[in-house]
Motif scaffolding. Structure first.
Motif: not given
Lengths: 409, 292
Positions: A181-182, A186-187, A230-234, A236-238
């Motif tokens: 979401n950043d 970050g990842v 996609l930004l701001g998903a409910v 996060d990436w994990a």
């Protein structure tokens, strides 16, 4: 109107309620060894580690399961006398220099060569090993085969192809890629460096003090502005939710998500490492492993070391159960990893291959929080604010150099 | 039982708690700020004012102080005016006054963390079925990544609406209490003297009479603005850390002092002392300006 006393009693009541939530006190005899884990998400892990501990013949071991912010809780407890004797974590040079950890070289014995070299390296500081690796986790790129086929997109093998794919796969309310979401800073900061053949830190020197770093991080900006993220998903990436729900065609997440993705999508997905930037760069996957460690403040260091040796070296059956019985992890011991049938097919087999060929330490011991903040801030400003990549990378490299000078002189 | 013993019986537990959990940590933190205290709270290497010099030249820390001075300059007057307006409205109605007072006060009882998650995950999430994006969709607009986008910085909209929703009711109650202490005969005297209800009585009777309340409210608002942590941490923070935008000083210090991979209590404490002095300075200044 509300009287002052009523207002105060309201405030008092909410303070009381707040205090109830953080009750972490627990009983237990003074005789037992204390062992800490963070809260694993997969059901059954807690019961499993309690079972291992209770079958230890020599002394009683009390397992404490720690939901929430484990890292901060552990770090704070290691400052006091009330910390655990044995715990899981990844060694940081700061804790080693502060004398918080016990070197564990002597517990390995003959089994040392059976552990994956690259994993052991992430537990080694100044030539000594401080953790016995328990389970290997890795991150990689998941893609939806059918979405790529419909759009006529090949699985990307360079960073430019990845950006192009993210753009072309964005249509009909589906986004191309989800990488946190950043916005991916970050990842993907580490993988971007590795894609250009660079690194965080290399031989006690800044590993990204190079014009290529600006180019590599600049690609993340290109990805961010491509409109394909996609930004701001409910979640996060994990968590693979965005990928499983068909909100995106590709997602950056980890091996742990494979069972959930298989359940949702069957065979309609494939996995890739983060691609290389150019000819001289290399594809990469971030890899890390929690290790069992011994608290130097423990009053029973020898007993704690013996317990670690018994659990993570001698009881290979437990290591196999721990790695493969609940979620997908790669056993750090080669002899066990080779036997693991769950890791011989499909995406999991690919992941094992990536770890063998493209592994990079996601959290190396000498990448301190000062360095991480400096680097992440710089990447974030480039990616999300469009700050000039060369100046930002140079600034971050300067801060990392200062910190390395402090650590190694 | 003598008066002295009764006093200590009632005050003692509270005083001990205050001493152990507030004053000792403050003193300890002051001590730590003069030491190289990495991964230890019992440091041995005295470094004098070096930690302070480092923090006062530390770009991220200075920029977070700057950002939150601007934030305070914006949020304090805004909350003040809105809370006062709400208090005047609620105080004037004679119908269901208790109901409206409770309704506006209720969000104060909500946890910052819970409210942050509601704002971040359901109202302002970035996917097309988020509440705000659904509304935008009715007008044919593209979904907006509310908490990610930095140009324009939509995250301020998320954070400011959240903070207003959580705080307004509390300050409204303070103002209502202040309003109800204003003697009715002042208004009656003003009417007799020909003052018109509305702006004139507000300007010459209500506001001057509310001065003590106003000073308290501005003071609380200022402290709250500089101490921002909960909703920022929960809305903008991720497992990869906190972005360098809208980063409250306390969050920066939190990562400095307690971040995984290197606890640096020396610099963290020095930063906390600097922040405290800044808050004290700004508070004294505003106190002088308002009470003048």
């Amino acid at each position: 109107m509300i009287s002052r006393r009523r207002l105060l009693s309201l405030a008092g009541a909410s303070a009381l309620l707040a205090a109830c939530g953080s009750n972490t006190g627990r009983g237990g005899s003074g005789q037992a060894l204390k062992q800490w884990y963070h809260a694993y998400g997969e059901p059954g892990v807690q019961q499993a580690v309690e079972r291992y501990a209770s079958s230890y013949p020599k002394t009683q071991v009390d397992v404490q399961w720690n939901p929430g912010d484990y890292d901060s809780k552990l770090a704070t407890s290691l400052l006091s006398d009330g910390g655990p004797d044995v715990f899981e974590s990844t060694p940081q040079i700061s804790s080693v220099r502060a004398g918080q950890l016990v070197p564990l070289d002597d517990v390995f014995g003959d089994a040392r060569n059976d552990f994956s070299e690259s994993i052991l390296a992430t537990h080694t500081v100044d030539g000594k090993i401080y953790g016995v690796p328990q389970a290997v986790d890795m991150q990689m790129l998941f893609y939806r085969k059918s979405f790529l086929a419909q759009a006529g997109v090949q699985p990307p093998s360079t960073v430019d192809e990845l950006i192009d794919a993210a753009r072309r796969l964005t249509r009909d309310g589906v986004k191309g890629l989800f990488a946190g979401n950043d916005g991916g800073g970050g990842v993907l900061g580490g993988p971007a460096l590795w894609s250009a053949g660079l690194d965080y830190v290399r031989d006690h020197q800044v590993g990204f003090d190079d014009p290529l770093a600006a180019q590599a991080i600049g690609k993340l900006r290109e990805l961010y502005t491509s409109g394909g993220l996609l930004l701001g998903a409910v979640k996060d990436w994990a968590e693979p939710d965005a990928f499983n729900q068909g909100l995106v065609a590709m997602q950056w997440t980890g091996l742990w998500a494979v069972p959930a993705v298989q359940k949702a999508l069957g065979d309609d997905f494939g996995v890739l490492p983060f691609p290389k930037l150019t000819g001289s760069g290399r594809p990469s996957v971030p890899v890390g492993a929690f290790g069992a460690m011994v608290n130097a403040k423990s009053k029973r260091v020898d007993e704690a070391k013996e317990f670690v040796r018994w659990l993570w070296i001698e009881r290979t059956d437990y290591q196999e159960d721990f790695n493969l019985g609940y979620g997908f992890h790669i056993p750090p011991r080669k002899s066990i990893a080779e036997k693991a049938s769950k890791l011989t097919t499909g995406a999991a087999a690919d992941a094992v291959k990536f770890v063998r060929d493209n592994a990079k330490a996601s959290n190396p011991p000498d990448w301190t929080s000062v360095m991480r903040t400096a680097f992440n801030d710089a990447v974030s400003r480039v990616v999300r604010d469009g700050a000039p990549a060369d100046a930002e990378m140079k600034g971050a490299a300067g801060k990392v150099r200062d910190e390395l000078k402090r650590l190694y002189g | 039982m003598s008066n002295g013993r009764a006093f200590w019986l009632f005050v003692g537990p509270f005083a001990i708690g205050l001493l152990v959990f507030v004053y000792v940590p403050i003193g300890w933190s002051l001590l730590l700020s003069f030491f190289d205290a990495r991964n230890t709270v019992t440091p041995t290497e005295f470094v004098g004012l070096r930690n302070y010099a480092d923090m006062l030249t530390d770009q991220p820390f200075l920029s977070s102080l700057g950002t939150f001075s601007v934030f305070a300059a914006f949020i304090v007057p805004l909350t003040f005016v809105l809370a006062l307006a709400l208090a005047l409205l609620v105080n004037q109605i004679s119908f269901m006054q208790a109901f409206f007072r409770s309704v506006f006060f209720l969000p104060t009882a909500c946890s910052y963390v819970v409210a942050s998650l509601v704002w971040k995950l359901s109202i302002f999430n970035g996917v097309r079925f988020g509440l705000a994006n659904t509304v935008l969709g009715w007008f044919g607009a593209e979904p907006v990544a509310w908490t990610v986008s930095t140009s324009p910085p939509w995250y301020w909209l998320v954070l400011v609406t959240l903070r207003l929703w959580l705080q307004l009711g509390f300050y409204m109650i303070l103002f209502i209490a202040g309003l109800q202490r204003i003697p009715q005969h002042l208004y009656e005297a003003a009417w007799i003297d020909g003052a018109r209800p509305g702006w004139q009585t507000l300007r010459y009777i209500t506001l001057p009479q509310l001065r003590t309340t106003s000073v308290a409210v501005v003071l609380l608002l200022l402290v709250a603005a500089y101490q921002a942590f909960d909703e920022f941490y929960n809305v903008l923070g991720t497992d990869r850390g906190y972005p360098p935008f809208a980063r409250p000083p306390l969050i920066y210090l939190y990562y400095t002092a307690l971040g995984s991979g290197g606890q640096d209590f020396g610099h963290g404490s020095a930063g906390a002392v600097i922040l405290t002095l800044l808050i004290a300075g700004v508070t004294l200044l505003q106190g002088r300006v308002i009470t003048r």
